[in-house]
Design a protein around this motif. Sequence first.
Motif, PDB file in Angstrom:
ATOM      1  N   MET A 142       0.839  -1.204   0.000  1.00  0.00           N
ATOM      2  CA  MET A 142       0.000   0.000   0.000  1.00  0.00           C
ATOM      3  C   MET A 142       0.866   1.242   0.000  1.00  0.00           C
ATOM      4  O   MET A 142       1.972   1.242   0.516  1.00  0.00           O
ATOM      5  CB  MET A 142      -0.885   0.028   1.253  1.00  0.00           C
ATOM      6  CG  MET A 142      -1.820  -1.136   1.402  1.00  0.00           C
ATOM      7  SD  MET A 142      -2.680  -1.120   2.977  1.00  0.00           S
ATOM      8  CE  MET A 142      -1.400  -1.710   4.082  1.00  0.00           C
ATOM      9  N   SER A 143       0.316   2.307  -0.564  1.00  0.00           N
ATOM     10  CA  SER A 143       0.992   3.595  -0.583  1.00  0.00           C
ATOM     11  C   SER A 143      -0.055   4.681  -0.754  1.00  0.00           C
ATOM     12  O   SER A 143      -1.132   4.430  -1.295  1.00  0.00           O
ATOM     13  CB  SER A 143       1.992   3.649  -1.742  1.00  0.00           C
ATOM     14  OG  SER A 143       2.528   4.949  -1.856  1.00  0.00           O
ATOM     15  N   THR A 144       0.265   5.871  -0.304  1.00  0.00           N
ATOM     16  CA  THR A 144      -0.628   7.003  -0.558  1.00  0.00           C
ATOM     17  C   THR A 144      -0.260   7.708  -1.848  1.00  0.00           C
ATOM     18  O   THR A 144      -0.890   8.674  -2.238  1.00  0.00           O
ATOM     19  CB  THR A 144      -0.603   8.021   0.604  1.00  0.00           C
ATOM     20  OG1 THR A 144       0.743   8.484   0.779  1.00  0.00           O
ATOM     21  CG2 THR A 144      -1.108   7.392   1.884  1.00  0.00           C
ATOM     22  N   ASN A 145       0.790   7.228  -2.526  1.00  0.00           N
ATOM     23  CA  ASN A 145       1.226   7.815  -3.779  1.00  0.00           C
ATOM     24  C   ASN A 145       1.204   6.729  -4.854  1.00  0.00           C
ATOM     25  O   ASN A 145       2.101   5.896  -4.920  1.00  0.00           O
ATOM     26  CB  ASN A 145       2.633   8.412  -3.622  1.00  0.00           C
ATOM     27  CG  ASN A 145       3.056   9.199  -4.830  1.00  0.00           C
ATOM     28  OD1 ASN A 145       2.689   8.881  -5.954  1.00  0.00           O
ATOM     29  ND2 ASN A 145       3.848  10.233  -4.600  1.00  0.00           N
ATOM     30  N   ALA A 146       0.174   6.731  -5.681  1.00  0.00           N
ATOM     31  CA  ALA A 146       0.008   5.673  -6.679  1.00  0.00           C
ATOM     32  C   ALA A 146       1.073   5.685  -7.765  1.00  0.00           C
ATOM     33  O   ALA A 146       1.343   4.667  -8.389  1.00  0.00           O
ATOM     34  CB  ALA A 146      -1.378   5.779  -7.313  1.00  0.00           C
ATOM     35  N   SER A 147       1.699   6.816  -8.019  1.00  0.00           N
ATOM     36  CA  SER A 147       2.641   6.893  -9.133  1.00  0.00           C
ATOM     37  C   SER A 147       4.067   6.499  -8.764  1.00  0.00           C
ATOM     38  O   SER A 147       4.810   6.015  -9.606  1.00  0.00           O
ATOM     39  CB  SER A 147       2.637   8.293  -9.740  1.00  0.00           C
ATOM     40  OG  SER A 147       3.055   9.231  -8.774  1.00  0.00           O
ATOM     41  N   SER A 148       4.502   6.690  -7.514  1.00  0.00           N
ATOM     42  CA  SER A 148       5.902   6.425  -7.202  1.00  0.00           C
ATOM     43  C   SER A 148       6.128   5.414  -6.080  1.00  0.00           C
ATOM     44  O   SER A 148       7.218   4.920  -5.933  1.00  0.00           O
ATOM     45  CB  SER A 148       6.615   7.725  -6.817  1.00  0.00           C
ATOM     46  OG  SER A 148       6.163   8.171  -5.552  1.00  0.00           O
ATOM     47  N   TYR A 149       5.138   5.124  -5.283  1.00  0.00           N
ATOM     48  CA  TYR A 149       5.259   4.190  -4.173  1.00  0.00           C
ATOM     49  C   TYR A 149       6.380   4.602  -3.220  1.00  0.00           C
ATOM     50  O   TYR A 149       7.012   3.795  -2.578  1.00  0.00           O
ATOM     51  CB  TYR A 149       5.479   2.772  -4.708  1.00  0.00           C
ATOM     52  CG  TYR A 149       5.254   1.691  -3.665  1.00  0.00           C
ATOM     53  CD1 TYR A 149       3.975   1.422  -3.194  1.00  0.00           C
ATOM     54  CD2 TYR A 149       6.310   0.974  -3.153  1.00  0.00           C
ATOM     55  CE1 TYR A 149       3.761   0.449  -2.236  1.00  0.00           C
ATOM     56  CE2 TYR A 149       6.110   0.001  -2.203  1.00  0.00           C
ATOM     57  CZ  TYR A 149       4.835  -0.254  -1.735  1.00  0.00           C
ATOM     58  OH  TYR A 149       4.629  -1.212  -0.790  1.00  0.00           O
TER      59      TYR A 149
END
Length: 160
Positions: free
Chosen positions: A122-129
């Motif tokens: 999971m990440s809050t940044n879908a483009s860079s993780y």
Amino acid sequence: MVGYELEQPIDITKPVTSIGKLAARFATGHWAVLSGSPTLTQGHTGWNGSGVKTGITSRTGQPKLLKVVPSANSLEQIELQSFSTNMLTKALNGIIGLWVYVENQPGYQVGGTLTGSISISMSTNASSYKNGVVVAFNTHQVREGWNFLVFRMRNQLCLH
């Protein structure tokens, strides 16, 4: 303590005060294979058109399940597509629960050595993780049959 062998804490008998929030559905078109070649059945109900039970059915009240059948004992990954529309609850506040039915787990037979694990990235940044976290459940936490896997992050500020 309660239970057949008094092995469960009494707190499990308390009524549920919050059922939580649905993070994502398992309807057709929401998931895709990221790596490997598992068979992916989205919108699985466990019933046929005549109302006959054909397999595993939901235990959560959700009408549809996501069925993933690995093709081999190797790394196989699936991914939620279109995060902005398919992720219903974006703020999980450091808590995630996953109902999983495991069938034919390698090594589950008598005298066998269990293998396999389930992990969620999971990440809050879908483009860079760049601020990602991986939650993994190993063979000591997953067994054949229904599993309710829960992760609660102690410091929710770590997600920001």
